[in-house]
Each structure stands twice: as C-alpha cells, then as structure tokens.
Design a protein around this motif. Structure first.
Motif, short mmCIF file in Angstrom:
data_model
loop_
_atom_site.label_atom_id
_atom_site.label_comp_id
_atom_site.label_asym_id
_atom_site.label_seq_id
_atom_site.Cartn_x
_atom_site.Cartn_y
_atom_site.Cartn_z
N THR A 21 -80.43 16.94 -80.70
CA THR A 21 -79.51 15.79 -80.76
C THR A 21 -78.45 15.93 -81.83
O THR A 21 -77.29 15.52 -81.62
CB THR A 21 -80.30 14.49 -80.97
OG1 THR A 21 -81.06 14.61 -82.18
CG2 THR A 21 -81.22 14.22 -79.79
N ILE A 22 -78.78 16.49 -82.99
CA ILE A 22 -77.78 16.57 -84.07
C ILE A 22 -76.62 17.49 -83.68
O ILE A 22 -75.44 17.07 -83.77
CB ILE A 22 -78.46 17.03 -85.39
CG1 ILE A 22 -79.37 15.92 -85.90
CG2 ILE A 22 -77.41 17.38 -86.43
CD1 ILE A 22 -80.11 16.27 -87.17
N PRO A 23 -76.87 18.72 -83.24
CA PRO A 23 -75.71 19.54 -82.81
C PRO A 23 -74.97 18.93 -81.63
O PRO A 23 -73.72 19.00 -81.57
CB PRO A 23 -76.35 20.88 -82.44
CG PRO A 23 -77.64 20.93 -83.20
CD PRO A 23 -78.11 19.52 -83.22
N ALA A 24 -75.71 18.33 -80.68
CA ALA A 24 -75.04 17.73 -79.53
C ALA A 24 -74.15 16.56 -79.96
O ALA A 24 -73.02 16.39 -79.46
CB ALA A 24 -76.08 17.26 -78.51
N THR A 25 -74.65 15.73 -80.90
CA THR A 25 -73.85 14.62 -81.39
C THR A 25 -72.59 15.10 -82.11
O THR A 25 -71.50 14.54 -81.95
CB THR A 25 -74.70 13.76 -82.35
OG1 THR A 25 -75.88 13.32 -81.67
CG2 THR A 25 -73.92 12.56 -82.83
N SER A 53 -70.15 16.88 -95.10
CA SER A 53 -71.15 16.00 -94.45
C SER A 53 -71.55 16.54 -93.09
O SER A 53 -72.75 16.57 -92.73
CB SER A 53 -70.58 14.59 -94.31
OG SER A 53 -70.32 14.02 -95.57
N LEU A 54 -70.53 16.97 -92.32
CA LEU A 54 -70.85 17.53 -91.01
C LEU A 54 -71.66 18.83 -91.14
O LEU A 54 -72.58 19.09 -90.36
CB LEU A 54 -69.57 17.79 -90.23
CG LEU A 54 -68.77 16.55 -89.82
CD1 LEU A 54 -67.48 16.95 -89.11
CD2 LEU A 54 -69.60 15.63 -88.93
N LEU A 62 -66.79 15.76 -82.27
CA LEU A 62 -65.60 16.60 -82.46
C LEU A 62 -64.69 16.58 -81.25
O LEU A 62 -63.45 16.57 -81.37
CB LEU A 62 -66.04 18.04 -82.77
CG LEU A 62 -66.67 18.27 -84.14
CD1 LEU A 62 -67.18 19.71 -84.26
CD2 LEU A 62 -65.64 17.99 -85.25
N VAL A 63 -65.27 16.58 -80.05
CA VAL A 63 -64.45 16.54 -78.83
C VAL A 63 -63.67 15.22 -78.76
O VAL A 63 -62.46 15.19 -78.44
CB VAL A 63 -65.33 16.74 -77.59
CG1 VAL A 63 -64.53 16.46 -76.31
CG2 VAL A 63 -65.88 18.16 -77.56
N LEU A 64 -64.35 14.12 -79.04
CA LEU A 64 -63.69 12.82 -78.94
C LEU A 64 -62.65 12.62 -80.04
O LEU A 64 -61.61 11.97 -79.83
CB LEU A 64 -64.74 11.71 -79.00
CG LEU A 64 -65.73 11.65 -77.83
CD1 LEU A 64 -66.74 10.54 -78.03
CD2 LEU A 64 -64.99 11.44 -76.51
N GLY A 85 -80.06 20.11 -88.38
CA GLY A 85 -80.39 20.51 -87.02
C GLY A 85 -80.89 21.93 -86.93
O GLY A 85 -81.88 22.22 -86.23
N VAL A 86 -80.23 22.85 -87.65
CA VAL A 86 -80.67 24.25 -87.65
C VAL A 86 -82.04 24.37 -88.30
O VAL A 86 -82.91 25.12 -87.82
CB VAL A 86 -79.63 25.13 -88.37
CG1 VAL A 86 -80.14 26.54 -88.52
CG2 VAL A 86 -78.31 25.11 -87.62
N SER A 87 -82.26 23.65 -89.40
CA SER A 87 -83.57 23.69 -90.07
C SER A 87 -84.68 23.16 -89.15
O SER A 87 -85.80 23.69 -89.13
CB SER A 87 -83.52 22.87 -91.35
OG SER A 87 -82.56 23.38 -92.25
#
Length: 449
Positions: free
Chosen positions: A35-39, A63-64, A44-46, A71-73
């Motif tokens: 969810t974190i990378p997807a969010t 922050s990003l 970023l797209v929006l 998410g990677v961790s």
C-alpha cells in the motif's frame, strides 16, 4: 484464501509465541509493502501537474523518501519472516518507522504530527507483542526522543506560540499508558504460555511413564501366569517324554518275523516320536511367544479361533482337577486386540478361577456375537465373592489372597486391556455359587484402531 492462510502459517519459526504471531505480522508487513508504494505512485500521478509547476520542497522529498523506506523495509521484513527470522523482520520495520518519525519531527515539528498517532502506537504494539519488554521500552525512549525533537522544532518555527506545548503532557501520558499496558499484558501472556508448555511437557512425560509402567505391569503378569503354568507344563512334558520313550523302546522287540516288518514298525515308532516332539515344541513356542516382551501390535483376528488355540495353555494352567468347557460359534467373531494381551486376559481369569475352585470344578468360556459386539463370558463354579468384594474386584492391588499368592493386579490389568480396546467388562458373583465375567468387545469393523 484458506490456502494462502495455511501458507502464511508454514513459516519456519521455532518460538511458540512467534508462531502464534506469524500470520498477523506477515499480513501487516505485506500490507505496508504494497500500500505505501502504491499510495505514493497514485499521489505522484495525481499531483504531477502541480509538482511540475513549482520546484520540489526538500522536506516533501525527504518525507516521501522515508515513507518509501518503510514500504521497502516491510517487504524485506516479510522475506525475512518467510525464512524464519520474524524478530529480525520486525526490528527492521521498527527501525525504519522510528527513523521516519524522527526525520519528520525534525522537519515539520511536533504539532504537524499530532493529528496522526497511528505510526507511534503501531511501533509500540509491534515492539511489545513481538520483541518483548526490552524492545518495548527502547521504542518508548525513541518516541520520547522524537517528541522532544518535534517540540524543539516547533519552538524554532513558532517561538512566540506556546500552543504546541499544551499537548505534550497528554501525548507523553498516552505513550506511557500504552507501554505499561502492553508490558503487563504481553508479560502475562508469555508467562501463561510458558506455564502451559511446561504443563504439556509434564503431562507428556507422565503419559510416557504411565505407558512404560503399563508395559512393565503386563510383562510382570505374563511372567506370573507363566510361573503358574509350570506344573501343568511339567506334567504335559512328562507325558510326552513317556510316549517318546515307549516308542523308542520298541526297537528291542524281536517278535516280528521279517526285516521289512521290523523296518515298518520302526518307521511307525519314529513317526510317533516325531509327532510327540512336535507337540512339545508347539507348547514351548506358544509359551515363549506369550511371555516375550515386545511392542504392542493391535491386529484383527477371530476371538473364537483364538480361544480354541489357547485351550492347551488353559488346560496346563487349570490342572487336571478342573474341566475346561468352551462354547464357540460357528461363524467368525472378529475383534481388534493385541493377540498376546488377549491371551493374557483369558489366562488371568483362568488363574483366578483355579484359585477359587477348592477341589474339582468347571471353567467355562462362551463366545458369541451380538449387535452390541463380540461377547466373551467366563464362568466358574468356585466359592464366589461377596458383594463388597465384587465391587472392588477391578481395583489395583486389591486382593483377598495371601500376600505370597497374588498381587491384586490381575483383574485391574484385564479391565485396562478391555477398556483400551473399546470394550467393557462386568462381574457377577454369588458366594458359594461361582463367578461370571462378561466381556463385550467391539466388532472389528467398528473397533478403534
């Protein structure tokens, strides 16, 4: 979903607490890793037109980046859990979360992070439930450090505004309260689990000791029955040896007229000697097989055929003064039992009947098949038992015999063997009229394996 849930439960973990937490922790790590990378991608797209119209702020980039680090961790932690390192995976996630909170506090301050305390509480819960007391309090120290950094940052950004200090005490109190509750709850759960495991191990040891004691008791009963059969065996072997000696003595007879007749007579005598020797060896083999100490092996066999095969040993045990009478059905009576223990059960009852019959008498075995199961009735016409003695007949170490003639374990062993086979046993006795035991065993097709 069930297959996925079972797959999550197959992580190679040794600790009992870790195994209980493994599924939920893996779901959490997988959720954060997805969810974190997807969010971030969706955001970023929006927001891409606005981001292109103005230069990126360093604080936003940091922050990003810290969110992406969490998410990677989480993804790396999930892989580590699947390899059996649950604590290592959680530690990695906690490090990333505390680092992200510290960096955000240094950039944005405490007041900006106040509305969202989910990450702080999640860090405390993960540390307390998974890593234990030490990690819990170290995480609390890390959160307090983050709080201090945020307050200092707020003071630098808004030196004349003291509103950021108003929420410090409630937040400190909430952190401390959650840490105390987690500490006591997890400690109580772990102690309860340790006590439960210790009780389970003790129970398993007691069961193993009980099985060993039961095996030793059965072997001791076999030895006792074998010793009681010694006199009958001596009598039978004396008869066998007398027959063999008689046939061997025919070699001295010279009454026959021709050599052919003498050879034929000698061959007949040798055949009879061989038959007598075979009968003796059969008795010895059966006795050795019965008294041998070996692992229990439940098998399916015909109870009527087993009783018929046991008759020679029963006659040896009962002596010549007691008449053995067997009533067996024409149809098979299949049961599931350990064969040597079945023999031991009948020999034990025959031994008690022999002691109960003072002079001459009868020992009857009746095998029949009913809807309830295979019924084996054993009766004698001995002196019988009073009602109070019959009520305690199956109690271990209860015996009315002299100390040198019985241990009081025979009927207790019989009852245990019947109950373990899924059957039941009853005794009916009248003083002066004899005793009757009724054993009901399940049919082989319904008996427990």
């Amino acid at each position: 979903m069930k297959a996925f849930w079972d797959w999550l439960g197959r992580a190679p973990l040794v600790d009992e607490v870790d195994r209980r937490n493994a599924r939920v922790i893996q779901l959490l790590l997988l959720f954060l890793a997805v969810t974190i990378p997807a969010t971030l991608v969706v955001a970023l797209v929006l927001a891409w037109p606005q981001l292109r119209a103005q230069p990126l702020q360093p604080g936003l980039v940091i922050s990003l980046s810290m969110s992406l680090l969490i998410g990677v961790s989480a993804a790396i932690g999930f892989v580590r859990v699947r390899r059996g390192a649950l604590r290592g995976g959680v530690q990695l996630l906690l490090g990333a979360m505390l680092g992200s909170l510290l960096v955000n506090a240094a950039i944005h301050g405490f007041q900006r992070q106040l509305p969202d305390q989910l990450a702080q509480m999640l860090a405390l819960i993960l540390a307390g439930l998974v890593l234990g007391r030490r990690a819990l309090w170290m995480t609390l120290v890390g959160l307090l450090l983050t709080l201090c950094v945020g307050v200092v940052r707020d003071s630098a950004l808004l030196p004349a505004d003291a509103r950021s200090l108003f929420n410090v005490v409630p937040v400190l109190f909430s952190y401390l309260l959650v840490a105390l509750l987690l500490d006591r709850t997890t400690q109580a759960l772990r102690e309860s689990l340790r006590e439960s495991n210790a009780r389970g191990q003790r129970l398993q040891q007691e069961m193993q000791e009980r099985e060993r004691a039961q095996t030793q008791l059965i072997h001791a009963q076999k030895r006792e029955i074998t010793e009681r059969m010694a006199s009958g065996l001596a009598h039978d072997f004396n008869n066998i040896l007398a027959v063999m000696s008689g046939f061997a003595a025919t070699r001295h007879d010279d009454d026959t007229g021709s050599d052919g007749e003498r050879i034929a007579q000698l061959e007949d005598s040798l055949a009879e000697v061989e038959a007598s020797a075979e009968r003796g060896m059969t008795i010895v083999r059966r006795l050795l097989r019965f008294s041998r100490r070996e692992a229990e092996h439940v098998e399916r066999f015909d109870a009527a055929a087993a009783v018929e095969a046991l008759q020679p040993m029963l006659r040896q045990l009962l002596e010549a003064r007691i008449v053995l009478r067997c009533t067996l059905p024409a149809a098979p009576a299949p049961i599931r039992f350990e064969r040597s223990q079945f023999d031991l059960m009948l020999l034990n009852l025959a031994s008690n009947s022999r002691d109960a019959i003072a002079e001459r008498g009868h020992f009857d075995i009746d095998v029949s098949t009913t809807e309830q199961g295979v019924v084996i009735e054993i009766a004698d016409d001995g002196h019988g038992m009073p009602a109070e003695v019959a009520a305690q007949a199956f109690e271990p170490f209860y015996s009315t015999k002299p100390a040198d003639r019985g241990t009081g374990l025979g009927l207790a062993v019989v009852r245990d063997l019947v109950v373990r086979a899924g059957g039941r046993i009853q005794v009916h006795s009248t003083q002066g009229q004899g005793t009757r035991f009724r054993i009901v065993l399940p049919h082989a097709k319904t008996a427990p394996a």
